[in-house]
Design a protein around this motif. Structure first.
Motif, PDB file in Angstrom:
ATOM      1  N   VAL A  57     -14.365 -10.942   1.856  1.00 46.71           N
ATOM      2  CA  VAL A  57     -13.714 -10.534   0.785  1.00 46.71           C
ATOM      3  C   VAL A  57     -12.841  -9.128   0.841  1.00 46.71           C
ATOM      4  CG1 VAL A  57     -14.318  -9.563  -1.650  1.00 46.71           C
ATOM      5  CG2 VAL A  57     -15.357 -11.557  -0.787  1.00 46.71           C
ATOM      6  N   VAL A  58     -13.456  -8.233   1.801  1.00 50.36           N
ATOM      7  CA  VAL A  58     -12.716  -7.226   2.034  1.00 50.36           C
ATOM      8  C   VAL A  58     -11.455  -7.370   2.657  1.00 50.36           C
ATOM      9  CG1 VAL A  58     -12.876  -4.990   3.481  1.00 50.36           C
ATOM     10  CG2 VAL A  58     -14.895  -5.579   2.180  1.00 50.36           C
ATOM     11  N   GLU A  59     -11.294  -8.252   3.575  1.00 52.04           N
ATOM     12  CA  GLU A  59     -10.166  -8.596   4.156  1.00 52.04           C
ATOM     13  C   GLU A  59      -9.119  -9.263   3.205  1.00 52.04           C
ATOM     14  OE1 GLU A  59     -10.406 -11.257   7.605  1.00 52.04           O
ATOM     15  OE2 GLU A  59     -11.972  -9.869   8.620  1.00 52.04           O
ATOM     16  N   ARG A  60      -9.487  -9.971   2.342  1.00 50.52           N
ATOM     17  CA  ARG A  60      -8.556 -10.623   1.554  1.00 50.52           C
ATOM     18  C   ARG A  60      -8.358  -9.580   0.406  1.00 50.52           C
ATOM     19  NH1 ARG A  60      -9.865 -17.047   0.183  1.00 50.52           N
ATOM     20  NH2 ARG A  60     -10.643 -17.351   2.109  1.00 50.52           N
ATOM     21  N   ILE A  61      -9.301  -8.843  -0.258  1.00 51.96           N
ATOM     22  CA  ILE A  61      -8.556  -7.700  -1.062  1.00 51.96           C
ATOM     23  C   ILE A  61      -7.608  -6.613  -0.514  1.00 51.96           C
ATOM     24  CG2 ILE A  61      -9.551  -5.552  -2.037  1.00 51.96           C
ATOM     25  CD1 ILE A  61     -11.975  -7.060  -3.310  1.00 51.96           C
ATOM     26  N   THR A  62      -7.829  -6.293   0.718  1.00 53.85           N
ATOM     27  CA  THR A  62      -7.033  -5.252   1.593  1.00 53.85           C
ATOM     28  C   THR A  62      -5.444  -6.138   1.540  1.00 53.85           C
ATOM     29  OG1 THR A  62      -8.857  -4.641   2.766  1.00 53.85           O
ATOM     30  CG2 THR A  62      -6.526  -4.027   3.565  1.00 53.85           C
ATOM     31  N   ALA A  63      -5.668  -7.220   1.972  1.00 55.14           N
ATOM     32  CA  ALA A  63      -4.183  -8.057   2.160  1.00 55.14           C
ATOM     33  C   ALA A  63      -3.513  -8.072   0.719  1.00 55.14           C
ATOM     34  CB  ALA A  63      -4.605  -9.288   2.596  1.00 55.14           C
ATOM     35  N   GLU A  64      -4.160  -8.421  -0.317  1.00 52.64           N
ATOM     36  CA  GLU A  64      -3.960  -8.744  -1.576  1.00 52.64           C
ATOM     37  C   GLU A  64      -3.288  -7.276  -2.249  1.00 52.64           C
ATOM     38  OE1 GLU A  64      -6.488  -8.973  -5.220  1.00 52.64           O
ATOM     39  OE2 GLU A  64      -6.068 -11.050  -5.017  1.00 52.64           O
ATOM     40  N   ARG A  65      -4.088  -6.201  -1.981  1.00 50.00           N
ATOM     41  CA  ARG A  65      -3.594  -4.910  -2.803  1.00 50.00           C
ATOM     42  C   ARG A  65      -2.384  -4.630  -1.750  1.00 50.00           C
ATOM     43  NH1 ARG A  65      -9.386  -1.871  -3.016  1.00 50.00           N
ATOM     44  NH2 ARG A  65      -9.991  -3.070  -4.911  1.00 50.00           N
ATOM     45  N   ALA A  66      -2.195  -4.737  -0.600  1.00 49.31           N
ATOM     46  CA  ALA A  66      -0.952  -4.464   0.072  1.00 49.31           C
ATOM     47  C   ALA A  66       0.031  -5.137  -0.464  1.00 49.31           C
ATOM     48  CB  ALA A  66      -1.194  -4.416   1.728  1.00 49.31           C
ATOM     49  N   LEU A  67       0.074  -6.415  -0.521  1.00 46.09           N
ATOM     50  CA  LEU A  67       0.898  -7.457  -0.900  1.00 46.09           C
ATOM     51  C   LEU A  67       1.457  -7.150  -2.273  1.00 46.09           C
ATOM     52  CD1 LEU A  67       3.020  -9.972  -0.754  1.00 46.09           C
ATOM     53  CD2 LEU A  67       0.940 -10.951  -1.889  1.00 46.09           C
ATOM     54  N   ARG A  68       0.618  -6.770  -3.316  1.00 40.11           N
ATOM     55  CA  ARG A  68       1.075  -6.414  -4.781  1.00 40.11           C
ATOM     56  C   ARG A  68       1.720  -4.975  -4.638  1.00 40.11           C
ATOM     57  NH1 ARG A  68      -3.535  -8.934  -8.721  1.00 40.11           N
ATOM     58  NH2 ARG A  68      -3.625 -10.772  -7.858  1.00 40.11           N
TER      59      ARG A  68
ATOM     60  N   SER B  10       3.663  -4.093  -2.592  1.00 41.26           N
ATOM     61  CA  SER B  10       5.166  -3.917  -2.055  1.00 41.26           C
ATOM     62  C   SER B  10       5.843  -4.673  -3.012  1.00 41.26           C
ATOM     63  CB  SER B  10       5.104  -4.992  -0.776  1.00 41.26           C
ATOM     64  OG  SER B  10       4.928  -6.596  -1.136  1.00 41.26           O
ATOM     65  N   TRP B  11       5.535  -5.203  -4.244  1.00 35.67           N
ATOM     66  CA  TRP B  11       6.480  -5.744  -5.251  1.00 35.67           C
ATOM     67  C   TRP B  11       6.924  -4.699  -5.884  1.00 35.67           C
ATOM     68  CZ3 TRP B  11       2.045  -9.370  -7.465  1.00 35.67           C
ATOM     69  CH2 TRP B  11       1.983 -10.318  -6.623  1.00 35.67           C
ATOM     70  N   THR B  12       8.410  -4.586  -6.057  1.00 32.88           N
ATOM     71  CA  THR B  12       8.960  -3.493  -6.821  1.00 32.88           C
ATOM     72  C   THR B  12       9.608  -4.264  -8.160  1.00 32.88           C
ATOM     73  OG1 THR B  12      10.909  -4.006  -5.600  1.00 32.88           O
ATOM     74  CG2 THR B  12       9.379  -2.214  -4.791  1.00 32.88           C
ATOM     75  N   GLY B  13       9.507  -5.442  -8.108  1.00 28.40           N
ATOM     76  CA  GLY B  13      10.126  -6.391  -9.325  1.00 28.40           C
ATOM     77  C   GLY B  13       9.397  -7.707  -9.588  1.00 28.40           C
ATOM     78  N   CYS B  14      10.355  -8.557 -10.076  1.00 31.66           N
ATOM     79  CA  CYS B  14       9.699  -9.812  -9.935  1.00 31.66           C
ATOM     80  C   CYS B  14      10.402 -10.912  -9.126  1.00 31.66           C
ATOM     81  CB  CYS B  14       9.970 -10.261 -11.386  1.00 31.66           C
ATOM     82  SG  CYS B  14       9.222 -12.009 -11.680  1.00 31.66           S
TER      83      CYS B  14
END
Length: 227
Positions: free
Chosen positions: A193-204, A206-210
């Motif tokens: 879960v920690v691995e997935r949360i870390t990756a998810e937070r990094a991805l989100r 990086s989003w500057t728009g849609c």
């Protein structure tokens, strides 16, 4: 209760629990991601929901088989601070088997939550206390005790919300519902879960728009036509 066979009228006082550090790792998790890591399994029935929005908890299970008051009180007496009371009440909705008096005593212990495969009453009082309580619903009508007579047990494996729960399993609940992590897998699941949360937070982050999802090619491959 026939399916419980030799478990009836058994009181088990010793429960093997995950380490305190393992339990604490789950405090910032959320049930959907835990469910993903568990392969979409171990999720309690959708009707078994928090009594109020925002209620969340995590802790080792102490189990109470059946709706009987005395059996449930024994489970609470055997519980340790941070434990979750899991009551396998048979999914009965016509009667309540939990109220704000018990919730207050559990808070004073302090226990983490109550998960009831049945109904509760004194809903306003439980909400005022803020004690995390997950149940199938509410009704003012309580059981006449003893309920189910001697057809109960403490700290035996039970089915709650359609999920097999052993004493000491990690139970987690939030606005989405409740999920059970087998005790033997608790540390391993936390790592993933920690691995997935870390990756998810990094991805989100990086989003500057849609940005477009770019799914046209996949839909064409699946036989969709664009008009």
């Amino acid at each position: 209760m026939k399916e419980y066979g030799s478990s009836l009228r058994k009181i088990v006082s010793k429960v093997d629990r995950p380490s305190v550090d393992t339990v604490r790792r789950y405090e910032d998790f959320y049930s959907a991601l835990i469910s993903d890591v568990l392969g979409k399994h171990q999720v309690m029935h959708v009707d078994l929901a928090p009594l109020s929005p925002g209620m969340r908890f995590c802790g080792p299970a102490v189990t109470s088989l059946g709706p009987d008051l005395t059996v449930r009180r024994m489970a609470i007496d055997l519980a340790e601070p941070g434990d979750v009371l899991v009551v396998a009440a048979g999914a009965v909705r016509d009667y309540a088997c939990f109220g704000d008096g018990t919730a207050q005593r559990m808070m004073n212990k302090p226990m983490a939550a109550a998960v009831i495969d049945g109904c509760v009453r004194d809903a306003a009082g439980i909400r005022r206390l803020g004690f995390p309580t997950f149940a199938l619903g509410t009704t003012p009508r309580n059981y006449h005790y003893p309920a189910s007579g001697d057809h109960g047990a403490v700290n035996v494996p039970v089915i709650c919300g359609g999920v097999y729960v052993e004493p000491g399993d990690l139970v987690f609940g939030d606005d989405d519902g409740a999920v059970v992590v087998p005790r033997a897998l608790a540390a391993e699941v936390a790592d993933e879960v920690v691995e997935r949360i870390t990756a998810e937070r990094a991805l989100r982050a990086s989003w500057t728009g849609c940005p477009p999802f770019a799914v046209e090619e996949e839909l064409v491959r699946r036989g969709y036509s664009f008009q």
